[in-house]
Design an enzyme around this catalytic site. Structure first.
Site, PDB file in Angstrom:
ATOM      1  N   GLY A 476       6.381  29.396   2.997  1.00  0.00           N
ATOM      2  CA  GLY A 476       6.856  30.778   2.992  1.00  0.00           C
ATOM      3  C   GLY A 476       6.548  31.482   4.293  1.00  0.00           C
ATOM      4  CB  THR A 477       4.407  30.337   7.013  1.00  0.00           C
ATOM      5  OG1 THR A 477       4.897  29.002   6.908  1.00  0.00           O
ATOM      6  CG2 THR A 477       3.139  30.468   6.214  1.00  0.00           C
ATOM      7  NE  ARG A 622       4.565  32.663  24.988  1.00  0.00           N
ATOM      8  CZ  ARG A 622       4.553  31.822  26.024  1.00  0.00           C
ATOM      9  NH1 ARG A 622       4.573  30.526  25.810  1.00  0.00           N
ATOM     10  NH2 ARG A 622       4.490  32.278  27.247  1.00  0.00           N
ATOM     11  N   PRO A 626       8.392  37.366  16.265  1.00  0.00           N
ATOM     12  CG  PRO A 626       8.729  38.911  17.968  1.00  0.00           C
ATOM     13  CD  PRO A 626       9.132  37.537  17.514  1.00  0.00           C
ATOM     14  CE  LYS A 695      -5.657  33.368  20.701  1.00  0.00           C
ATOM     15  NZ  LYS A 695      -6.882  33.804  21.415  1.00  0.00           N
ATOM     16  CD  GLU A 699      -6.360  31.024   7.053  1.00  0.00           C
ATOM     17  OE1 GLU A 699      -7.248  30.872   7.903  1.00  0.00           O
ATOM     18  OE2 GLU A 699      -6.211  30.271   6.074  1.00  0.00           O
TER      19      GLU A 699
END
Lengths: 739, 316
Positions: A476-477, A622, A626, A695, A699
């Site tokens: 779902g990311t 980076r 977005p 990175k 989380e």
């Protein structure tokens, strides 16, 4: 590709596709309900039967007898297998503690004891009620507070098996005793459950001695290895497919009973079997985030310099299980020359405690960042300034180990400016809006940037399209989308020219989705594969790979320009490689940072807290996309609101179980709880992290949120609640009634 | 869920006859609670009589100036009815405070009255519960009980009635109209509709076996200002911790009922009479003899503060 030195300029830095907002490439499948989730893979294999899991109704003891006669005779039943039919597995898979199935011992409530397999789900469920289990109950330990005084110190497993138990720098006791300003408080966080939308689900089918499992697993190669270990068959006999996952948050990092029982059930039934963990079973059968009791001691000079930091975090787990490392953020977050930080671990007989989104950091920051708020107040220093004062640019334990990039101060300053922090009342309980007490709070967040090897394959098809294959997962990311962006950037084509295939153990092994390592490392693995493909293309077209530019669907060098597709006109060209990481994460602390701000209203009569607005400012290298990155952060912020205000598993210490074991009893925020969220990303690519210079993002959005909300509640009310979640009964009687 | 048979009734008379002729049969309307209970085998009907086709879907003005609400009027339709919104606003507000839009679209007026309790131990069929298995014991007693009842309970059961609509109906002095298996009709005052557990926690309603709710009637409007305040841990889709339904008059008198504190909507007329003296007096009288657990004792001061909020917000 071995990544051992900081990245120079590379094709990703063009940022033609990467770094720009892109909607999910898998979005149309999701919104039309056609993405094939595990339980609905009706087409993959014929003759699927349905399994229904029977969970133990005691928390500890042994099974004396299981009577399956009535269940076997029930309509539609194909077979019934019980835990007594199998030996307990001799060794556990990686980072797993609870035995999933096999043997007579019951170690926790709702441990799987039988699987009923039937023609339909309804028949399996009805027959499951007919399985009779006789138990010999043994006493168990279910109350963390009761066990805490005797809990022994524990290694932090994230530091390695043979790491020091105590993280000590300087002389904490002396420095704390001498500190002019002190704080010594204890904070508690409750057991939490992941509450992902899609329950654990698997279909298993055997072909001779080979098994294929269509499942919902964040880590495909872990699942494959764990299944092989547990089934005691060679890994090469196991295939795992997990292309679509309806949320995980850590619950699907590890093999669960659904996949194992589907495999065992299919073997016993002689036909494919599908199993989902029933929602009321998941919470006690699966893993959860452990409750913590955290004592924090801070010493400071009157001008706000921390001189001593002490943090002891107590959690519980099944014997042999891991602690919840609530101290993780404290080790690295703030400068102080004297430190004593360690874990204690009590043996409990509740279900297995294990990773949940930002394990360690999430509950640790709930305590630490509330303590920082309290200390700032004691010092009479603004909470933002207090954190700025105590920023560190190196590992506090080792000044020779700097952070690769750390822009926490910029996060704090940017957030304060943007949120209107200067309008916050320094006096708590002073702002009223009708019946509402209004407050602002903030907290900071840190979460490590973990580096995992990751491989991928990319193929240039004769029609000029690109196909990416890796066992990476998208929980779902947005993994599908950022991988498509990476391939498009590297090969100079639009996103639409890239097809991404994920989640198949037959594909090159990726980092998987966990620990917020997925985005950075899986795209880096694909970057490496793309470098290989570029070399192959250049060679085929007669270019020098170092000079060739890939843009606009063409390969260009000097005056010569050829369509990319030309390279594959006689057959596909493939690039396959992976990324491995050297010691840049040892030489440098690699982490992500956030400043979290919240404004809340607290009903002055009833004590109900409602969030009014939230802001996160995030420093995560980076940002690859977005749009999907923002989704990750606002999802984390939402989870943080849950942690602050409502999420808690209620332990019945008589029966040894979590009582509120469904989504009716375990409340998470709904839309009405989240009126306004804003996210600002800082732009600091990290050349020491990877060729992508990105990175983790999955989380950090959660880190610090609950404390920001809690600190806002305090600012609204003047009543400090140190026991999460801040439900109304913990403060309402102390509130002034205003209307 | 155990196998069951199913039929659709076309009239109330046909429906009650179908039930009477089939042991173990139950009516089903929206099914928003019954189906869940059947999946857990907490309810095990052998036959379902679907009453959704019955002509009980209208809201009509009654001769006395009140309102007659068909039992199958959905929560959504009832809450959005112009007269309900204008003259019985406490009811409209209570309904929209409950569940979700999707559930309110399915849930019926009669079915909502019959929603069962939400005690977590009632739903866990592995544990004793006197409602599920009379005489087996109460697991909630001494267990996790934050959400449960503080008054009106018995040694055998501390489950609360969690609903919203019924709290408003209680304050409005609604009447439940029914038809029994023989086709006879009767009217049950709402105050008598939900039973306290006593020695028979398994009996939750005043209905006889096979009796069908056909309508709910409201007396003529009360005027005054109408309030429904539902206290909960999250802003929507949560059961009340405490709720207050109130109709307050300019002279300081009024009516008050509390939700989620007792096995039924909790309205004490003697306590209500203390309204002019203030919320503390009302709550003190309404909760006299309460037997809360350590987990839910906060509900009594919370009820007082919630009523105080309602009184403070009164707009006459």
């Amino acid at each position: 590709m071995d990544f051992t030195t900081p990245s120079g300029r590379n094709p990703i830095d063009q940022l033609i596709v990467v770094g720009r907002p892109a909607t999910r490439v898998d979005g149309p499948l999701k919104v039309t309900g056609t993405a094939p989730y595990a339980y609905e893979r009706h087409e993959v294999v014929a003759n699927q039967a349905y399994g229904y899991v029977v969970g133990a109704t005691i928390a500890k003891g042994r099974i004396a007898r299981i009577d399956t006669a009535a269940a076997k005779a029930a309509p539609g039943v194909v077979t019934v297998i019980t835990t007594l039919d199998y030996k307990a597995a001799e060794k556990n898979p990686l980072r797993q503690t609870a035995k999933l199935f096999g043997g007579a011992e019951v170690a926790h409530y709702h441990q799987a004891v039988a699987l009923v397999v039937a023609q339909t789900f309804e028949e399996a469920r009805a027959a499951a009620f007919l399985v009779k289990v006789d138990y010999e109950t043994a006493p168990g330990k279910f109350d963390l507070a009761a066990e805490a005084p005797d809990a022994p110190p524990s290694v932090d497993p994230n530091e390695g098996e043979d790491a020091e138990v105590y993280d000590r720098v300087g002389d904490f006791d002396a420095a704390f005793a001498a500190a002019p300003v002190k704080l010594d408080e204890t904070y508690t966080t409750p057991d939490e459950t992941h509450a992902m939308m899609e329950p654990h689900a698997s279909i298993a089918a055997w072909d001779g001695d080979r098994v294929t499992v269509w499942t919902s697993q964040q880590m495909v190669h872990w699942a494959k290895a764990a299944l092989a270990t547990t089934l005691d068959i060679p890994e090469e006999k196991v295939r795992v497919e997990s292309p679509y996952i309806g949320g995980g948050f850590g619950s699907k990092l590890y093999l669960r009973a659904d996949a194992l029982l589907a495999a065992l059930g299919a073997k016993a039934a002689g036909r494919p079997v599908k199993v989902t963990l029933q929602r009321p079973l998941i919470i006690n059968n699966g893993t959860h985030r452990a409750a913590t009791i955290q004592r924090i001691r801070l010493g400071a000079t009157p001008d706000g310099r921390l001189t001593a930091i002490g943090h002891v975090n107590i959690s519980g787990n099944l014997p042999g299980g891991m602690p919840e490392a609530g101290i993780a953020p404290t080790k690295l977050f703030y400068a102080a020359p004297n430190r004593e930080i360690y874990l204690k671990l009590a043996a409990l007989d509740l279900g297995e405690a294990n990773d949940m989104r930002a394990p360690g950091e999430a509950p640790g920051l709930m305590a630490l960042e509330m303590a920082m708020d309290e200390m700032a107040e004691k010092l009479g220093i603004d909470p933002v300034e207090f954190r700025v004062l105590n920023d560190t640019q190196a590992d506090p334990r080792n000044p020779q180990r700097p952070f690769s990039e750390r822009h926490l101060v910029e996060c704090l300053r940017t957030g304060a400016e943007h949120f209107g922090w200067s309008k916050r009342s320094k006096t708590p309980g002073a702002v009223r809006d009708g019946k509402w007490l209004v407050g602002m709070g903030m907290a900071a967040g840190i979460r490590l940037n973990l580096l995992m090897p990751s491989a991928a394959r990319i193929r240039l098809e004769p029609d000029g399209r690109l196909t990416v294959e890796t066992d990476m997962t998208d929980i779902g990311t947005g993994a599908y989308t950022i991988l498509a962006q990476t391939a498009a950037e590297m090969m100079g084509v639009p996103i639409g020219a890239v097809t991404v295939k994920l989640g198949d153990s037959a594909f090159p092994q990726s980092a998987g989705s966990g620990g917020q390592w997925g985005a950075n490392t899986s795209t880096s693995g694909l970057y490496a594969a793309c470098v290989k493909l570029r070399e192959a293309v250049a060679a085929r077209l007669g270019f020098n790979a170092a000079d060739a530019e890939f843009a606009d669907g063409k390969v260009t060098s000097g005056n010569r320009s050829i369509a990319l597709a030309e390279a594959a006109k006689n057959g596909p060209l493939t690039g396959e490689d992976g990324i491995t990481f050297g010691d840049l994460d040892k030489k440098y602390v690699q982490a992500t940072f956030a400043a979290q701000f919240a404004e809340v209203g607290v009903n002055s009569f009833t004590g109900e807290t409602r969030v009014r607005r939230m802001l996160a400012v995030v420093d995560a290298g980076r940002v690859l996309n977005p749009t999907t990155a923002r989704s990750q952060v606002i999802g984390g912020m939402t989870m943080g609101v849950g942690a602050a205000l409502m999420e808690a598993l209620a332990v019945d210490t008589r029966h040894g179980c979590f009582v509120n074991h469904d989504l009716g009893g375990y409340e998470v925020p709904v839309h009405a709880d989240i009126p306004h969220q804003e996210v600002i990303f800082l732009d600091h690519p990290d050349v020491k992290s990877s060729p992508m210079k990105a990175k983790g993002i999955g989380e950090i959005g959660l880190c610090g949120v609950a404390a920001a909300v809690a600190n806002a509640v305090y600012n609204a009310t003047g009543v400090r609640v140190r026991n999460y979640p801040i439900t109304l009964e913990k403060h309402f009687t102390a509130l002034p009634r205003t209307a | 869920m155990i196998p069951f048979t199913y039929e659709r009734a076309k009239s109330p008379a046909e429906a009650v006859k179908a039930i009477a002729s089939t042991p173990g049969a139950k009516f089903i309307a929206g099914g928003t609670n019954l189906l869940d209970l059947m999946k857990f085998q907490i309810e095990t009907p052998t036959h379902l009589v679907d009453i959704r086709g019955l002509p009980l879907t209208t809201i009509e003005d009654s001769a006395d100036g009140g309102l007659r609400i068909g039992a199958l009027v959905t929560n959504t339709d009832l809450a959005s009815h112009p007269r309900v919104k204008r003259e019985y606003a406490v009811l409209s507000r209570a309904i929209v405070a409950g569940a979700t839009g999707q559930l309110r679209n399915k849930a019926s007026t009669g079915g909502n009255l019959l929603q069962r309790n939400r005690c977590p131990y009632f739903y866990n069929t592995d544990m004793p519960c006197n409602k599920r298995v009379p005489g087996s014991g109460c697991s909630a007693m001494g267990g996790v009980s934050r959400s449960l009842a503080v008054i009106g309970t018995s040694e055998g059961c501390i489950a609360q009635n969690p609903g919203d609509m019924a709290v408003a109906l209680t304050v409005l002095d609604a009447t439940v109209e029914t038809m029994d298996a023989a086709g006879r009709t009767r009217s049950i005052p709402i105050a008598d509709f939900h039973r306290l557990p006593g020695n028979t926690p398994e009996v939750e309603f005043a209905l006889e076996p096979g009796e069908l709710i056909t309508a709910v009637t409201l007396p003529p409007p009360l005027g005054g200002s109408h309030h429904y305040h539902k206290v909960r841990d999250r802003a929507s889709y949560a059961f009340a911790i405490v709720s207050v339904a109130a109709v307050l008059q300019k002279d300081g008198t009024g009516r008050v009922a509390f939700g989620s504190v007792a096995p039924r909507p909790w309205r004490v007329k003697a306590a209500e009479a203390a309204l002019p003296k203030g919320p503390a007096a009302v709550v003190s009288a309404a909760f006299e003899g309460a037997t809360p657990t350590k987990d839910n004792a906060f509900k009594i001061p919370l009820a007082e503060r919630t009523l105080a909020l309602v009184v403070a917000e009164r707009r006459v």
